[in-house]
Design a protein around this motif. Structure first.
Motif, PDB file in Angstrom:
ATOM      1  N   ASP A   6      64.535  71.337  22.106  1.00 40.76           N
ATOM      2  CA  ASP A   6      65.541  70.692  23.249  1.00 40.76           C
ATOM      3  C   ASP A   6      66.229  70.269  22.328  1.00 40.76           C
ATOM      4  N   LYS A   7      66.193  70.243  21.474  1.00 39.00           N
ATOM      5  CA  LYS A   7      67.148  68.855  20.946  1.00 39.00           C
ATOM      6  C   LYS A   7      67.623  70.357  19.208  1.00 39.00           C
ATOM      7  N   ASP A   8      69.243  70.047  18.938  1.00 39.99           N
ATOM      8  CA  ASP A   8      69.567  70.484  17.354  1.00 39.99           C
ATOM      9  C   ASP A   8      69.988  69.702  17.034  1.00 39.99           C
ATOM     10  N   ALA A  56      68.771  68.073   8.911  1.00 40.16           N
ATOM     11  CA  ALA A  56      68.574  69.206  10.119  1.00 40.16           C
ATOM     12  C   ALA A  56      67.845  70.078   9.765  1.00 40.16           C
ATOM     13  N   ILE A  57      67.973  71.019   9.406  1.00 43.67           N
ATOM     14  CA  ILE A  57      66.822  71.830   8.346  1.00 43.67           C
ATOM     15  C   ILE A  57      65.022  71.692   8.966  1.00 43.67           C
ATOM     16  N   GLY A  58      65.072  70.809   8.387  1.00 43.43           N
ATOM     17  CA  GLY A  58      63.774  70.222   8.398  1.00 43.43           C
ATOM     18  C   GLY A  58      62.858  69.952   9.267  1.00 43.43           C
ATOM     19  N   ARG A  59      63.585  69.080  10.005  1.00 40.54           N
ATOM     20  CA  ARG A  59      63.588  68.849  11.164  1.00 40.54           C
ATOM     21  C   ARG A  59      63.864  70.085  12.625  1.00 40.54           C
ATOM     22  N   GLN A  60      64.842  70.038  12.909  1.00 41.95           N
ATOM     23  CA  GLN A  60      64.441  72.170  13.682  1.00 41.95           C
ATOM     24  C   GLN A  60      62.818  72.807  13.045  1.00 41.95           C
ATOM     25  N   LEU A  61      63.276  72.610  11.622  1.00 44.39           N
ATOM     26  CA  LEU A  61      62.275  74.301  11.672  1.00 44.39           C
ATOM     27  C   LEU A  61      60.508  73.443  12.017  1.00 44.39           C
TER      28      LEU A  61
END
Length: 498
Positions: free
Chosen positions: A382-384, A368-373
Motif C-alpha cells: 500500500d506504499k510506494d 526505498a529498496i529496503g523498506r519496499q522489500l
C-alpha cells in the motif's frame, strides 16, 4: 499390492520432504523491476543489491558501471565498494571474537587493558568500559574528533588526543554519533590478536566467511582493480546531477585514520555470506564464528537514538536497532567520500539485505529498496517507498532565517597574532604573514585566517570545513598568550612561545 503401494509411498515421502526443504525461497514479484526503477530515478552510477532469505541468496544483481567514463565496466557481484560506516559492525564482530576467547570482557575497564588510554575527565577514564566504546554516549559532541584526520592526525595520534578534548555532555547521558572512538576497539583487537586490525579482520571474519574479495581500504584503496569509483549527487531544480569525486588522497587520509569505523571494502557476493552469518546468529556453514551469546550482545540496545509515535531506535554495538511498524530491524547505513550503503537484517522474516552504491550523498534510495522489500515479504503493497523517499529528498529546502547582524569588533594589529603556539600532543601551530595575509598552519593545514570579530578568525581545512579560531589575551590584555579552536568539542589551548 497394498504392501507394494505402501513401500512406494514410504520411499517417495522422504524425497518430497527433501525437495521441499531445499526449495529456494523466492524473491517477491515486482522487486527486480522496483530496484531498476530506483536505480534509474536516482541516476546511480553503480549499485549492487543482495537479499538473503532463509539462509539462501535469493537476489544478487549489479546495476550501472564501475565508473561513468570509458573505463567503466558493468557492476557485478564481485565489484568492490567502500561500505563506509557499515564497517562498524565488522569491528564489533571482530572484537566479539576476542571476547569469546576470554581475553577481555564487555564489562572490563578499558584502562586496565590499555594503560595509556586517557580521556579528559579522570573519573570517566577510570570507569570507561569496553561496552562503552562503540555506543556513542561517551560525552563528546557528535563527530567531535572526526575532523582531526583532515588535519593530518593518524590513528595512533588520535588515541593520544582524546584526553585533550573537553566533552560537551556528561558520560553515558547523551547519544552523539562518533567514528573515531572505534579506534579504541581496534587497539584492543590488535593487542590480543597480535595483528593489525586489517589482518585480524581478514583472518577472523573474511576468511571463515569465505569473503574472498573483501579487504580494507588501507590495503587496497589505490590498487584494487575492481573498486567502483565514488560520486557525488546534487539536486538541480527537479532533477539530479552526479559528479565524480576526485579527492582520493583526502578520502584515504580520513578513512585510514578511522578505518575501524568506515574503511571495509566488500562486494555483493561477499556481503551475502556476511548476511548469512548474521541470520545464523554468529554461525556460518555449521561453524560458530561468534558465540551466540556475544552475537546477541552485539545487537542488544544500549543507547536510545530517537523515537516517535511509531518507532523506537536504539544503538547497539555497531548497529542501529529499529523497532517499529516494519518489525525489528537490525540495520546500519554508511556514507563516505562517494560511497553509500545500507545493511539490514529482519529476524521476523529470517531475511537480510545489503545495498551498496557509488552515490555518496544520500541513503534515500537504499531505504526505498529496503523498506519496499520488507513490505513485499510481509504482503503489504500500500506504499510506494520510492515516491516517499524521492519526494522527501526533492522537497524545497526550508528558507534559512538570516542570522542577526552584529557589529564586528576590530582585531589587533596583525603582528600581535604572529608566533608559534605549543599544543602539546597536538603539536606546534604557527601563525604567520604571507603577502600581508595572516595564515594558520598546523600539521597538513595551511590556511588564510579570515577575521570574524575581535580576536576570532576562521580558517579552512580541506575535507574538514571551516573552523573558528580564537586568540586569548593575558589578564592585562596587552598580548596574545594562546589560541584554541573547536572540533565539535573545544580542545585545550595552544600556548604561545616567546
Amino acid at each position: 499390492m497394498k504392501k507394494l503401494l505402501f513401500a512406494l509411498i514410504s520411499a517417495l515421502v522422504p524425497c518430497v520432504l527433501w525437495a521441499q526443504s531445499h526449495t529456494k525461497p523466492d524473491i517477491p514479484d515486482g522487486f527486480a523491476s522496483f530496484v531498476a526503477r530506483v536505480a534509474t530515478a536516482w541516476k546511480l552510477p553503480g549499485m549492487v543489491v543482495v537479499v538473503v532469505k532463509d539462509g539462501q541468496t535469493v537476489f544478487l544483481h549489479g546495476y550501472g558501471k564501475t565508473s561513468l567514463d570509458e573505463q567503466g565496466i558493468p557492476v557485478d557481484e564481485n565489484t568492490q565498494f567502500v561500505i563506509a560506516s557499515t564497517s562498524k559492525a565488522f569491528t564489533s564482530a571482530l572484537l566479539a571474537t576476542v571476547i569469546d576467547e576470554g581475553k577481555l570482557h564487555w564489562g572490563d575497564t578499558v584502562v586496565n587493558h590499555l594503560p595509556d588510554f586517557k580521556l579528559f575527565d579522570p573519573w570517566v577514564t577510570q570507569n570507561f568500559l569496553v561496552r562503552d566504546i562503540m555506543v556513542h554516549k561517551t560525552g563528546f559532541n557528535a563527530y567531535a574528533a572526526d575532523d582531526l584526520p583532515a588535519f593530518g592526525y593518524d590513528r595512533d595520534e588520535l588515541l593520544k588526543l582524546y584526553r585533550h578534548i573537553k566533552p560537551t555532555y556528561s558520560f553515558r547521558t547523551t547519544y552523539a554519533y562518533n567514528n573515531s572512538l572505534f579506534t579504541i576497539s581496534a587497539r584492543l583487537i590488535e593487542k590480543y590478536t597480535g595483528k593489525s586490525w586489517d589482518d585480524a579482520l581478514i583472518e577472523r571474519i573474511f576468511t571463515p566467511l569465505e569473503m574472498k574479495n573483501s579487504t580494507t581500504g588501507n590495503k587496497a584503496f589505490f590498487t584494487s582493480p575492481t573498486l567502483a569509483r565514488g560520486y557525488r549527487l546534487f539536486k538541480e531544480a527537479d532533477t539530479l546531477r552526479v559528479t565524480l569525486r576526485t579527492d582520493l588522497e583526502g578520502a584515504f587520509t580520513w578513512l585510514s585514520a578511522i578505518a575501524p569505523a568506515g574503511f571495509v571494502m566488500s562486494t555483493g557476493a561477499d556481503m551475502a555470506n556476511w548476511l548469512k552469518m548474521l541470520l545464523g546468529k554468529g554461525m556460518y556453514h555449521g561453524k560458530q564464528i561468534i558465540s551466540e551469546r556475544n552475537f546477541n550482545y552485539l545487537i542488544t540496545p544500549q543507547t536510545i537514538t530517537g523515537s516517535d509515535s511509531v518507532t523506537l531506535n536504539n544503538y547497539a554495538q555497531g548497529w542501529t536497532i529499529e523497532q517499529g511498524a516494519q518489525g525489528r530491524l537490525i540495520r546500519h547505513t554508511g556514507l563516505a567520500y562517494g560511497y553509500t550503503s545500507l545493511v539490514c537484517v529482519v529476524p521476523e522474516l529470517n531475511m537480510g539485505f545489503a545495498v551498496l552504491t557509488t552515490n555518496g550523498t544520500t541513503n534515500n534510495p537504499h531505504y526505498a529498496i529496503g523498506r519496499q522489500l520488507i513490505d513485499m515479504y510481509r504482503g503489504k503493497n500500500d506504499k510506494d517507498w520510492q515516491k516517499y523517499y524521492w519526494d522527501d529528498y526533492m522537497k524545497p529546502a526550508t528558507p534559512r532565517t538570516p542570522a542577526p547582524k552584529t557589529d564586528s569588533l576590530p582585531p589587533l594589529d596583525k603582528g600581535s597574532y604572529v608566533g608559534f603556539f605549543d599544543g602539546g600532543a597536538f603539536g606546534y601551530a604557527r601563525v604567520y604573514m604571507r603577502n600581508d595575509t595572516l595564515r594558520f598552519a598546523l600539521k597538513k593545514v595551511d590556511s588564510p585566517l579570515r577575521h570574524k570579530s575581535g580576536n576570532t578568525f576562521t580558517f579552512n581545512v580541506e575535507g574538514g570545513g571551516r573552523f573558528d579560531l580564537n586568540f586569548f589575551m593575558d589578564e592585562n590584555k596587552k598580548r596574545v598568550v594562546s589560541l584554541s579552536f573547536d572540533i565539535g568539542d573545544p580542545i585545550e589551548p595552544f600556548i604561545k612561545k616567546e
